[in-house]
Design a protein around this motif. Structure first.
Motif, PDB file in Angstrom:
ATOM      1  N   SER A 256       2.096  22.673   4.841  1.00 19.02           N
ATOM      2  CA  SER A 256       2.611  21.629   3.970  1.00 19.02           C
ATOM      3  C   SER A 256       1.473  20.984   3.206  1.00 19.02           C
ATOM      4  CB  SER A 256       3.363  20.562   4.783  1.00 19.02           C
ATOM      5  OG  SER A 256       2.481  19.874   5.639  1.00 19.02           O
ATOM      6  N   PHE A 257       1.823  20.409   2.068  1.00 16.66           N
ATOM      7  CA  PHE A 257       0.925  19.594   1.270  1.00 16.66           C
ATOM      8  C   PHE A 257       1.598  18.230   1.102  1.00 16.66           C
ATOM      9  CE2 PHE A 257       0.339  24.011  -0.015  1.00 16.66           C
ATOM     10  CZ  PHE A 257      -1.028  24.181   0.211  1.00 16.66           C
ATOM     11  N   PHE A 258       0.861  17.163   1.335  1.00 19.28           N
ATOM     12  CA  PHE A 258       1.488  15.853   1.345  1.00 19.28           C
ATOM     13  C   PHE A 258       0.518  14.809   0.812  1.00 19.28           C
ATOM     14  CE2 PHE A 258      -0.618  16.600   5.322  1.00 19.28           C
ATOM     15  CZ  PHE A 258      -1.192  15.401   5.691  1.00 19.28           C
ATOM     16  N   GLY A 259       1.061  13.678   0.397  1.00 17.70           N
ATOM     17  CA  GLY A 259       0.203  12.623  -0.089  1.00 17.70           C
ATOM     18  C   GLY A 259       0.982  11.372  -0.424  1.00 17.70           C
ATOM     19  N   THR A 260       0.270  10.255  -0.492  1.00 20.33           N
ATOM     20  CA  THR A 260       0.856   8.975  -0.869  1.00 20.33           C
ATOM     21  C   THR A 260      -0.096   8.248  -1.803  1.00 20.33           C
ATOM     22  OG1 THR A 260      -0.114   7.821   1.022  1.00 20.33           O
ATOM     23  CG2 THR A 260       2.098   8.731   1.316  1.00 20.33           C
ATOM     24  N   ALA A 261       0.461   7.327  -2.560  1.00 19.66           N
ATOM     25  CA  ALA A 261      -0.329   6.462  -3.435  1.00 19.66           C
ATOM     26  C   ALA A 261       0.262   5.063  -3.397  1.00 19.66           C
ATOM     27  CB  ALA A 261      -0.334   7.003  -4.862  1.00 19.66           C
ATOM     28  N   ASP A 262      -0.602   4.061  -3.289  1.00 20.22           N
ATOM     29  CA  ASP A 262      -0.200   2.643  -3.292  1.00 20.22           C
ATOM     30  C   ASP A 262      -0.912   1.954  -4.454  1.00 20.22           C
ATOM     31  OD1 ASP A 262       1.216   2.854  -0.723  1.00 20.22           O
ATOM     32  OD2 ASP A 262      -0.783   3.023   0.129  1.00 20.22           O
ATOM     33  N   PHE A 263      -0.134   1.340  -5.322  1.00 22.02           N
ATOM     34  CA  PHE A 263      -0.713   0.670  -6.496  1.00 22.02           C
ATOM     35  C   PHE A 263      -0.321  -0.800  -6.487  1.00 22.02           C
ATOM     36  CE2 PHE A 263      -0.554  -0.673 -10.992  1.00 22.02           C
ATOM     37  CZ  PHE A 263      -1.899  -0.466 -11.311  1.00 22.02           C
ATOM     38  N   ASP A 264      -1.337  -1.674  -6.553  1.00 30.11           N
ATOM     39  CA  ASP A 264      -1.107  -3.113  -6.576  1.00 30.11           C
ATOM     40  C   ASP A 264      -0.765  -3.528  -8.006  1.00 30.11           C
ATOM     41  OD1 ASP A 264      -1.695  -3.316  -3.869  1.00 30.11           O
ATOM     42  OD2 ASP A 264      -3.825  -3.674  -4.241  1.00 30.11           O
TER      43      ASP A 264
ATOM     44  N   LEU B 190       2.635  -7.773  -5.352  1.00 32.78           N
ATOM     45  CA  LEU B 190       3.591  -6.670  -5.451  1.00 32.78           C
ATOM     46  C   LEU B 190       2.863  -5.329  -5.457  1.00 32.78           C
ATOM     47  CD1 LEU B 190       6.561  -5.787  -5.855  1.00 32.78           C
ATOM     48  CD2 LEU B 190       6.146  -5.939  -8.334  1.00 32.78           C
ATOM     49  N   THR B 191       3.256  -4.445  -4.545  1.00 31.33           N
ATOM     50  CA  THR B 191       2.665  -3.115  -4.433  1.00 31.33           C
ATOM     51  C   THR B 191       3.750  -2.060  -4.522  1.00 31.33           C
ATOM     52  OG1 THR B 191       0.859  -3.932  -3.034  1.00 31.33           O
ATOM     53  CG2 THR B 191       1.292  -1.565  -2.986  1.00 31.33           C
ATOM     54  N   ALA B 192       3.533  -1.056  -5.370  1.00 30.05           N
ATOM     55  CA  ALA B 192       4.438   0.082  -5.493  1.00 30.05           C
ATOM     56  C   ALA B 192       3.806   1.284  -4.813  1.00 30.05           C
ATOM     57  CB  ALA B 192       4.733   0.385  -6.957  1.00 30.05           C
ATOM     58  N   SER B 193       4.601   2.005  -4.041  1.00 24.61           N
ATOM     59  CA  SER B 193       4.106   3.170  -3.309  1.00 24.61           C
ATOM     60  C   SER B 193       5.008   4.358  -3.562  1.00 24.61           C
ATOM     61  CB  SER B 193       4.050   2.890  -1.804  1.00 24.61           C
ATOM     62  OG  SER B 193       3.257   1.759  -1.512  1.00 24.61           O
ATOM     63  N   ALA B 194       4.415   5.539  -3.543  1.00 22.70           N
ATOM     64  CA  ALA B 194       5.178   6.778  -3.684  1.00 22.70           C
ATOM     65  C   ALA B 194       4.486   7.857  -2.865  1.00 22.70           C
ATOM     66  CB  ALA B 194       5.293   7.199  -5.144  1.00 22.70           C
TER      67      ALA B 194
ATOM     68  N   MET C 264       9.068   9.851  -0.930  1.00 20.93           N
ATOM     69  CA  MET C 264       9.212   8.457  -0.512  1.00 20.93           C
ATOM     70  C   MET C 264       8.839   7.558  -1.685  1.00 20.93           C
ATOM     71  SD  MET C 264       7.274   5.546   0.291  1.00 20.93           S
ATOM     72  CE  MET C 264       5.655   6.217   0.630  1.00 20.93           C
ATOM     73  N   VAL C 265       9.628   6.514  -1.918  1.00 20.47           N
ATOM     74  CA  VAL C 265       9.276   5.462  -2.870  1.00 20.47           C
ATOM     75  C   VAL C 265       9.481   4.124  -2.180  1.00 20.47           C
ATOM     76  CG1 VAL C 265       9.762   6.792  -4.967  1.00 20.47           C
ATOM     77  CG2 VAL C 265      11.608   5.509  -3.865  1.00 20.47           C
ATOM     78  N   ARG C 266       8.607   3.143  -2.532  1.00 19.88           N
ATOM     79  CA  ARG C 266       8.665   1.864  -1.822  1.00 19.88           C
ATOM     80  C   ARG C 266       8.090   0.763  -2.702  1.00 19.88           C
ATOM     81  NH1 ARG C 266       5.456   2.770   2.929  1.00 19.88           N
ATOM     82  NH2 ARG C 266       3.651   2.227   1.671  1.00 19.88           N
TER      83      ARG C 266
ATOM     84  N   SER D 252       6.250 -11.038   4.221  1.00 21.58           N
ATOM     85  CA  SER D 252       6.283  -9.904   3.298  1.00 21.58           C
ATOM     86  C   SER D 252       7.617  -9.194   3.453  1.00 21.58           C
ATOM     87  CB  SER D 252       5.131  -8.939   3.573  1.00 21.58           C
ATOM     88  OG  SER D 252       5.217  -8.411   4.891  1.00 21.58           O
ATOM     89  N   ILE D 253       8.068  -8.609   2.375  1.00 20.94           N
ATOM     90  CA  ILE D 253       9.299  -7.833   2.385  1.00 20.94           C
ATOM     91  C   ILE D 253       9.033  -6.489   1.724  1.00 20.94           C
ATOM     92  CG2 ILE D 253      10.823  -9.854   2.383  1.00 20.94           C
ATOM     93  CD1 ILE D 253      11.201  -9.470  -0.614  1.00 20.94           C
ATOM     94  N   TYR D 254       9.866  -5.530   2.038  1.00 17.28           N
ATOM     95  CA  TYR D 254       9.716  -4.220   1.401  1.00 17.28           C
ATOM     96  C   TYR D 254      11.073  -3.538   1.334  1.00 17.28           C
ATOM     97  CZ  TYR D 254      10.134  -1.999   6.008  1.00 17.28           C
ATOM     98  OH  TYR D 254      10.592  -1.580   7.227  1.00 17.28           O
TER      99      TYR D 254
END
Length: 800
Positions: free
Chosen positions: A443-451, A456-460, A527-529, A539-541
């Motif tokens: 598998s190939f996997f990854g995440t990114a978190d952007f402030d 407020l932080t967006a993640s994918a 995943m999106v968050r 904090s909420i998400y």
């Protein structure tokens, strides 16, 4: 147990609303409290679930953390003890040690050799598919993290229902050593020890081990060994090399053995066969004595496991990122010999073996620094080879038992078909099977978190998994000539009602010229968050995520699909009395929508998650008393709420109240296995799955105190409650309910000595873990009963 009217939906909804409202009010009304760092009564909890070391407050994941000191205080020695600490987690025994069946949020993970787990278990980042029973024996366990819902973008091995991650302590440069001994009822004897320290400025070593023995609490009434004993040991050695501040290499080698007699069964119902067994001079389990912990087995059991491996965990720090490599090799070997009918007559025995080798490699890049964009990217490789097989040996009483059950009709059938008297079900007949599985996945996997802002932080995240399996299935020997008869052809089908007694018909093996013995599955999950910091405390998400589980093969008594019947006949492959069924279950995919809240203050914190989780083509497995049945449920959905409240009013007191509310449904399950006693598959669409309690609650209170200037002590009590529910789909009316009380107390002296008293199931709560059809006993329902009260004392010395 609590006296709750489980038929009152209004009362249940009201209780749910009050609990959720209570948690929400506590989280919001304290918003004006100033949390000075030196006034905090709750220590900061660090987790590594996101592949970074973060605080529990900053981790936007539904996660429960169990610190190592809590595990020690409660004397939790296996996965079953975790149920009193994590309300969304359940575990139940199987027919042997090492085969615990785990559940998170109501989704159960199968334990069959040909099936990967829906719940991934990792120890220090290494996947553990075959050694669930040994993991709680680790002497230097730092914490356990339980992640609910699919976690495909964080872990290379795609876990569609959740993850259990165990983190142990690495070797330390400072000298640290401890030895502890425990004694308890049922002749409980347990010793744990570890030593850690530096051997140079750059190298630290540690060695730990444990030995655990206990007499069985299920007594044999036939003069044989007692059941449900403990007899296990393990060793674990580690080396940590840190030649520079930017390089860390940790090598872990471990080995352990289990030689236990597990697991004793009890009777829920006894069918007409009970009278037949008694007429043959035998004894069978009595439902009225289900919790007397008695055994009528007719031969001693065998359940041996040896498990070991080595892993290399390396971190290399560069400017802006860290390169992580985790390489692991493991072996797991199982040997068993069981009395399959749980009665004193000799109906039969089953001898089994399973040997597996596993290799995994994970490479991961993780960003560092304080930039607005944080990221992680990884690749994962998995290879497992399994060999398994077994022998079913017919017992000396089976022929008399079957002829009595058939009222002598089988003797007439011998004459009609030309077989000599005594041929059918002759003592010592054997049916032997052998199978192999080769599983390769990457598998190939990854995440990114952007402030987006400071709050407020967006993640994918994304994961691509490719999974390939190749199997070999076959019978080495089959001496059961009765099971080879086509009873539908004898006297116009007059003997067809005896088909259920054809325990081991000839099996068409794989590979063959019609059926493929390979599956190749792949899927892209995501995943999106969004996470928002309301203030320094709250904090909420919200997130949406998917997961994937590859095809699962039935490596036991599997048979071709009915759709392949014509092709099999045309190819001349039909075996005598050819059977049809299913070879494997299709892949399953999961989807979760989740909203979470986390609030942390000086003296309390609360976490809350509301979720809607669905699994399409959910893989299920049942047992009809003769063979296992693998199917796919079209769609299973569980809606629910999880909450965890910890309150510290003073430095001395800690209160915890946590719970899970679940609302499950088979959205689509049109070809489900029949209920007990029926033979026709049924449509369970729109019904509630069995075995999933609506309410699961845990509560605990801990009092810490000082004795002069040289000693500190604690007293702790906890209670786990699970609302009454049907035990599973196959046995309507068989209920299960938990209400278990545990307690412990201890004292630590400044000179290194410590002592504690502990007790589990002190109120002798009695409940069934599950239910299954009695082997070759129509109408009989067996189960695994809960463990009786256990208690003991632990003495320890930590070297200074």
């Amino acid at each position: 147990m609590f006296d709750i009217d489980t038929n009152s939906d209004a009362r249940s909804r009201a209780l749910f609303r009050r609990s959720a409202l209570f948690a929400a009010v506590l989280a919001t009304t304290a918003g004006s409290v100033s949390a000075e760092e030196d006034s905090r009564l709750i220590e900061e909890v660090l987790v590594s679930a996101s592949k970074r070391t973060e605080t529990l407050q900053d981790t936007a994941i539904a996660i429960t953390v169990i610190p190592g000191d809590v595990l020690e205080q409660t004397h939790a020695v296996d996965l079953f003890d975790m149920q009193s600490l994590v309300p969304s987690f359940r575990a139940r025994p199987s027919s042997r040690a090492g085969a615990a069946i785990m559940t998170i949020r109501g989704f159960t993970s199968a334990s069959a050799a040909g099936s990967e787990s829906s719940i991934g278990m990792f120890v220090d980042g290494v996947y553990r598919p075959r050694s669930q029973s040994q993991v709680m024996d680790l002497p230097r366990l730092e914490r356990i993290e339980v992640l609910a819902g699919p976690q495909s973008t964080l872990f290379g091995k795609n876990a569609s229902a959740g993850v259990i991650s165990l983190v142990t302590k690495a070797p330390t440069q400072e000298f640290d050593a401890k030895i502890e001994a425990t004694v308890g009822n049922y002749d409980h004897r347990q010793v744990k020890a570890y030593v850690s320290g530096g051997v140079s400025d750059t190298v630290a070593l540690s060695l730990s081990g444990s030995s655990y023995t206990r007499d069985g609490y299920t007594k044999s009434l036939t003069g044989l060994q007692d059941l449900n004993d403990k007899d296990r040991w393990n060793l674990r050695g580690q080396a940590l090399w840190q030649p520079t501040d930017d390089i860390s290499i940790r090598v872990v080698a471990d080995y352990g053995e289990i030689d236990e007699v597990c697991c004793s069964a009890s009777a829920v119902e006894v069918g007409v066969t009970g009278a037949i067994i008694e007429s043959l001079g035998g004894q069978t389990l009595d439902p009225e004595r289900a919790f007397d912990y008695e055994s009528y087995l007719n031969h001693d059991q065998l359940n041996k496991i040896d498990d070991g491996g080595i892993s290399i965990h390396a971190d290399f720090a560069f400017d802006g990122f860290v390169l992580t490599s985790i390489t692991a090799y493991r072996e797991n070997n199982v040997e068993g010999d069981g009395d399959i009918d749980y009665t004193s007559v000799d109906i039969g025995r089953g001898l089994t073996y399973q040997n597996s080798e596993m290799f995994t490699q994970e490479l991961r890049l993780t960003s560092t620094g304080d930039s607005r964009l944080q990221w992680m990217a990884g690749a994962y490789y998995f290879r497992e080879d399994i060999e398994l097989g077994g022998i079913t040996e017919y017992g000396v009483d089976l022929r008399d038992y079957m002829f009595t059950l058939s009222r002598g009709a089988l003797g007439a059938l011998e004459a009609i078909t030309g077989y000599a008297p005594g041929t059918f079900f002759a003592p010592g007949l054997e049916v032997e099977s052998a199978s192999k599985l080769e599983n390769e996945a990457y598998s190939f996997f990854g995440t990114a978190d952007f402030d987006i802002t400071d709050k407020l932080t967006a993640s994918a995240g994304i994961n691509y998994t490719k999974d390939e399996k190749e199997v070999t299935v076959g019978q080495v020997k089959n001496e059961d000539v009765f099971s080879a008869l086509d009873l539908g052809e004898v006297l116009g089908g007059a003997f067809a009602p005896f088909a259920p007694f054809q325990f081991r018909p000839p099996q068409l093996g794989l590979p063959n010229s019609v059926e493929s013995n390979e599956t190749s599955d792949d899927d892209t999950t995501w995943m999106v968050r969004l996470a928002y910091s309301v203030n320094d405390n709250i904090s909420i998400y919200g997130r949406a995520a998917t997961g994937f589980k590859a095809s699962s093969w039935d490596l036991g008594g599997s048979n071709p699909l009915r759709a392949d019947a014509d092709a099999i006949a045309a190819a001349g492959l039909e075996t005598p009395n050819q059977q049809y069924g299913a070879r494997f279950s299709d892949p399953e995919s999961s989807l979760v929508y989740e909203f979470g809240l986390k609030a942390f203050y000086d003296n309390f914190f609360v976490t809350l998650a509301v979720f809607d989780q669905q699994i399409e083509d959910f893989q299920t497995r049942g047992f009809d008393g003769v063979r296992f049945i693998s199917t796919n449920a079209g769609e299973v959905e569980v809606k629910g709420v999880e909450f965890d409240l910890n309150y510290v009013p003073t430095e001395s007191w800690l209160f915890r109240f946590a719970g899970t509310y679940l609302d499950p449904e088979y959205v689509d399950y049109q070809n489900a296995p029949p209920s007990f006693g029926d033979t026709t598959p049924i449509d369970r669409s729109g019904t509630t799955p069995g075995g999933i309690a609506e309410w699961s609650l845990v509560g605990s209170a801990t009092y810490n105190f000082s004795v002069g200037a040289n000693a500190n002590g604690f007293v702790r009590a906890d209670y786990v409650y699970e609302e009454e529910t049907e035990i599973n789909d196959s046995f309507p009316g068989v209920m299960r309910e938990l209400g278990t009380f545990n307690a412990s107390a201890g004292i630590d002296f400044s000179n290194g000595f410590s002592a504690s008293l502990w007790g589990r199931n002190l109120n002798e709560d009695e409940y069934f873990h599950t239910a299954f059809a009695g082997v070759a006993q129509p109408g009989t329902v067996n189960s695994w009963p809960s463990q009786p009260r256990t208690y003991g004392v632990t003495l320890a010395y930590r070297f200074q």
